[in-house]
Enzyme design. Structure first.
Site, PDB file in Angstrom:
ATOM      1  N   HIS A  59       0.832  -1.214   0.000  1.00 45.61           N
ATOM      2  CA  HIS A  59       0.000   0.000   0.000  1.00 45.61           C
ATOM      3  C   HIS A  59       0.861   1.257   0.000  1.00 45.61           C
ATOM      4  CE1 HIS A  59      -3.720   2.207   0.686  1.00 45.61           C
ATOM      5  NE2 HIS A  59      -3.105   2.912   1.618  1.00 45.61           N
ATOM      6  N   HIS A  61       0.958   5.565  -1.500  1.00 47.60           N
ATOM      7  CA  HIS A  61       0.542   6.721  -2.303  1.00 47.60           C
ATOM      8  C   HIS A  61       1.848   7.471  -2.582  1.00 47.60           C
ATOM      9  CE1 HIS A  61      -3.449   5.730  -0.802  1.00 47.60           C
ATOM     10  NE2 HIS A  61      -2.992   5.824   0.431  1.00 47.60           N
ATOM     11  N   ARG A  85      -4.589  15.554   6.776  1.00 43.12           N
ATOM     12  CA  ARG A  85      -5.252  15.448   5.475  1.00 43.12           C
ATOM     13  C   ARG A  85      -5.354  16.814   4.795  1.00 43.12           C
ATOM     14  NH1 ARG A  85     -11.248  13.193   3.819  1.00 43.12           N
ATOM     15  NH2 ARG A  85     -11.846  15.192   4.682  1.00 43.12           N
ATOM     16  N   HIS A 232      -9.469   1.301   1.770  1.00 39.66           N
ATOM     17  CA  HIS A 232      -9.174   1.762   3.137  1.00 39.66           C
ATOM     18  C   HIS A 232     -10.391   1.476   4.021  1.00 39.66           C
ATOM     19  CE1 HIS A 232      -6.592   4.977   1.013  1.00 39.66           C
ATOM     20  NE2 HIS A 232      -5.735   4.407   1.813  1.00 39.66           N
ATOM     21  N   GLU A 235      -9.701   3.479   9.422  1.00 34.09           N
ATOM     22  CA  GLU A 235      -8.460   4.045   9.966  1.00 34.09           C
ATOM     23  C   GLU A 235      -8.787   5.043  11.064  1.00 34.09           C
ATOM     24  OE1 GLU A 235      -6.130   6.082   7.024  1.00 34.09           O
ATOM     25  OE2 GLU A 235      -4.385   6.304   8.325  1.00 34.09           O
ATOM     26  N   HIS A 269      -5.594  -0.852   6.868  1.00 37.75           N
ATOM     27  CA  HIS A 269      -5.603  -0.231   8.196  1.00 37.75           C
ATOM     28  C   HIS A 269      -6.450  -1.000   9.216  1.00 37.75           C
ATOM     29  CE1 HIS A 269      -3.310   3.048   6.685  1.00 37.75           C
ATOM     30  NE2 HIS A 269      -4.274   3.537   5.925  1.00 37.75           N
ATOM     31  N   ASP A 320       2.307   3.261   2.766  1.00 37.81           N
ATOM     32  CA  ASP A 320       1.244   4.262   2.772  1.00 37.81           C
ATOM     33  C   ASP A 320       1.736   5.669   2.428  1.00 37.81           C
ATOM     34  OD1 ASP A 320      -1.272   5.312   3.021  1.00 37.81           O
ATOM     35  OD2 ASP A 320      -1.475   4.951   5.163  1.00 37.81           O
TER      36      ASP A 320
HETATM   37 ZN   LIG Z   1      -3.609   4.842   2.176  1.00 36.08          ZN
END
Ligand SMILES: [Zn+2]
Length: 430
Positions: A59, A61, A85, A232, A235, A269, A320
């Protein structure tokens, strides 16, 4: 790589232990054709090296590599996943095709440098500033190709900006209008001239990013096509609260009820998933992908690994956010967090009481299962993806064949990685 390669290191990780005098033969197709004490003339003798299966990062990004060093100061008090975020969305809004390419290639190169030969790239930043056209999908493919890593592009559906909310701001660059248009773009990407190191899977970002009808539709089509499917899950507690308020079920309970869960489905997660929902999911064959470094960095919480293990569930590992790329660090932190919580040592043991080899299996064989690839172990028929360790590197000093894996996992990082091989193509670092 056009010819047959015969490789022999001082030690080879084979069926759970290091063994001397083992040769592996890689064919022109980039796969292992033979392995064992073959007595063949060795063309590539790796002295003072150990060879192991390459690590599988389930996983990633890649673009979030651009956040490294940012967002680690908290002048207004404690942050959270949600404040992080916002920083991530600011990065998304600033991305051009060029910066996305540079960040992604950098992340993929760093992965190779620390022994990762295969990555599951959970890709949802599809559009340039125009908010349409899927131009950035090609960029990720180019970055992986140019770095030389094996990639499963997990093309990701993202249609709403939270349950019952429209997309806003940087989220518009994630937009997929409908499952029909999603599969049209998927087919366009997957139909391009083949690169033997790239394959495709499907993903829905989360229950926050798609209606349940679209989630069910895309998963059903991915099952029909025989693709792996990732999502996902839980999480953050807020996702559970919002999902329960809207649909009367938590996200994982909803997946268990509405999707045909099997070994091609991976939930990422599951930090706050109940033991009952975890057991139901893994008993149906689903894998759980944990990302210890990112989950720690974001302050997500601690997943209930005991519940997964009580049902003989499969755990795999991901990097991640790529805030740090070091698979041995992820492996040992998976164990350490459980030690801290249980006030005991030796939590994630295998049947013989070994921890490191169990963690290593999660980071290789279990990752390969999640991504639907024949890799993760050195065996005839598997992809020729290897990592080699420098047995003369000071951090490994004092090793023996019995302690080498434990010493690597618990005591070192990329500093002892000598090179990697992806489908027969070598990258050397020392
Ligand atoms: Zn992720």
């Amino acid at each position: 790589m056009n010819d047959e390669q015969v490789v022999e290191a001082d030690l080879t990780w084979l069926e759970g232990s290091f063994r001397p005098n083992i040769q592996s033969v890689t064919g022109a197709d980039g796969r292992i054709s033979e392995v064992g004490p073959l007595g063949r003339t060795t063309m590539n003798r790796l002295a003072d090296r150990a060879i192991l299966p390459g690590l599988v990062n389930v996983h990633s990004h890649a673009f979030q590599r651009g956040l490294r060093g940012l967002g680690e100061r908290f002048p207004e008090g404690a942050g959270s996943f949600w404040t992080w975020r916002e920083a991530m969305y600011r990065l998304v809004e600033s991305l051009s095709a060029e910066t996305l390419y540079d960040l992604s290639r950098q992340a993929f190169r760093e992965m190779l440098r620390c022994g990762i030969t295969c990555v599951g790239e959970f890709h949802y930043v599809h559009h340039d500033h125009s908010g349409e056209g899927f131009a950035l999908d090609e960029i990720i493919l180019n970055a992986a190709r140019d770095a030389g890593i094996r990639m499963v592009l997990l093309q990701t559906y993202y249609q709403i900006g939270g349950i019952g909310r429209p997309l806003e701001g940087g989220q518009r660059r994630f937009r997929c209008d409908s499952p029909r248009k999603f599969w049209r773009q998927f087919d366009r990407l997957a139909g391009q001239p083949g690169n033997p190191r790239i394959s495709f899977g499907a993903a829905v970002h989360s229950v926050r990013a798609a209606t349940i009808a679209d989630l069910v539709s895309i998963h059903a089509e991915s099952v029909r096509r025989g693709l792996v499917f990732h999502i996902h899950v839980e999480e953050q507690r807020r996702e559970i609260d919002d999902c329960t308020a809207a649909y009367g079920l938590a996200p994982m309970a909803l997946l268990n009820q509405r999707l045909e869960v099997d070994e091609r489905l991976t939930a990422v997660h599951c930090t706050h998933t109940t033991p009952e929902d975890l057991r139901a999911f893994v008993q149906s064959g689903g894998s759980i992908c944990l990302c210890p470094t990112t989950e720690g960095n974001l302050g997500d919480g601690i997943p209930d690994i005991a519940a997964i293990r009580s049902a003989a569930g499969v755990i795999c590992l991901g990097t991640d956010s790529n805030v740090r790329l070091c698979p041995t660090e992820d492996m040992r932190w998976l164990e350490y967090v459980q030690r801290l919580r249980s006030e005991s040592r030796g939590v994630l043991t295998d049947d013989e009481g070994r921890v490191a080899s169990n963690l290593f299996r999660m980071a290789t064989e279990s990752g390969a299962r999640s991504l639907g690839l024949n890799c993760g172990s050195i065996a005839a028929g598997n992809l020729a993806d290897f990592v080699t360790l420098d047995l003369k590197a000071p951090p490994l000093a004092g090793w023996s064949p019995e302690t080498l894996l434990d010493g690597w996992v618990f005591g070192t990082g990329e500093d002892v990685v000598d090179g990697v091989c992806v489908g027969g193509t070598w990258h050397r670092f020392r």
